[in-house]
Motif scaffolding. Structure first.
Motif, PDB file in Angstrom:
ATOM      1  N   ARG A  63       5.268 -13.376  12.806  1.00 49.45           N
ATOM      2  CA  ARG A  63       4.281 -12.903  11.872  1.00 49.45           C
ATOM      3  C   ARG A  63       4.217 -13.542  10.522  1.00 49.45           C
ATOM      4  N   HIS A  64       2.876 -13.835  10.079  1.00 50.24           N
ATOM      5  CA  HIS A  64       2.762 -14.496   8.779  1.00 50.24           C
ATOM      6  C   HIS A  64       3.202 -13.440   7.636  1.00 50.24           C
ATOM      7  N   PRO A  65       3.917 -13.752   6.684  1.00 47.94           N
ATOM      8  CA  PRO A  65       4.523 -12.748   5.814  1.00 47.94           C
ATOM      9  C   PRO A  65       3.486 -12.169   4.778  1.00 47.94           C
ATOM     10  N   ARG A  67      -0.176 -12.292   5.874  1.00 52.03           N
ATOM     11  CA  ARG A  67      -1.033 -11.682   6.640  1.00 52.03           C
ATOM     12  C   ARG A  67      -0.469 -11.234   7.888  1.00 52.03           C
ATOM     13  N   GLN A  68       0.101 -10.125   8.242  1.00 48.56           N
ATOM     14  CA  GLN A  68       1.027  -9.769   9.471  1.00 48.56           C
ATOM     15  C   GLN A  68       0.025  -9.680  10.673  1.00 48.56           C
ATOM     16  N   ASP A  69      -1.078  -9.613  10.577  1.00 50.61           N
ATOM     17  CA  ASP A  69      -1.962  -9.628  11.724  1.00 50.61           C
ATOM     18  C   ASP A  69      -2.253 -11.105  12.387  1.00 50.61           C
ATOM     19  N   VAL A 103      10.951 -16.245   5.430  1.00 55.05           N
ATOM     20  CA  VAL A 103      10.211 -15.055   6.140  1.00 55.05           C
ATOM     21  C   VAL A 103      11.211 -14.123   6.757  1.00 55.05           C
ATOM     22  N   LEU A 107      10.208 -10.058  10.656  1.00 57.01           N
ATOM     23  CA  LEU A 107       9.139 -10.678  11.170  1.00 57.01           C
ATOM     24  C   LEU A 107       9.047 -11.919  12.153  1.00 57.01           C
TER      25      LEU A 107
END
Length: 158
Positions: A63-65, A67-69, A103, A107
């Motif tokens: 998951r992008h730190p 933008r976790q969507d 990261v 995540l």
């Protein structure tokens, strides 16, 4: 099979996640974006083992730190005090730890094992095989290590 599609405006990978209801935590992800070229190209379909052990050199789904969507596919360079330092294989594009830092381990969703489409390619050799491919005599065969998914950068900061 259910499909989730995430949209992103930058050039990072945009996977489509398909998961089944089986006991083995494995899924298939469609990659979009040039950040992992030459290892993965837009449109490649890869197999992900969720919860797999991570080691430096592995290709990961995280998951992008910021933008976790957003899910991204990056290569683990090294484990630092704040988490995994991730890099794109395409050194001319950003959108990796050089932009967003390390990261956190929570995540990290899984490890990319293989590309299954459009051509089959192994991306996660066993540790012993990776070491054998990098030593003499196998290490002298041009392109052999890359064929098995072994990719080493000179420095994590590049």
């Amino acid at each position: 099979m259910a499909a989730l599609r995430r949209r992103d405006t930058d050039a990072g990978p945009e996977p489509v996640v398909r998961t089944g209801g089986g006991l083995v935590p494995i899924g298939v992800v469609d990659v979009d974006g040039p950040s992992m070229v030459p290892t993965l190209y837009p449109g490649d379909r890869v197999v992900v083992r969720y919860g797999a052990r991570v080691r430096p050199g592995a290709v990961l789904l995280v998951r992008h730190p910021m933008r976790q969507d957003l899910l991204v596919v990056k290569r683990a360079a090294e484990l630092r005090s704040k988490g995994w330092w991730l890099l794109s294989d395409n050194q001319f594009l950003g959108n990796d730890s050089r932009d967003f830092g390390a990261v956190p381990p929570e995540l990290v969703l899984g490890r990319v094992l293989a590309r299954v489409s459009p051509s089959v390619g192994w991306l996660a050799p066993a540790g012993w095989l990776e070491r054998a491919l990098c030593r003499w005599p196998l290490g002298r065969v041009p392109g052999l290590a890359a064929r098995f998914g072994v990719f080493r950068r000179l420095s994590p900061e590049l």
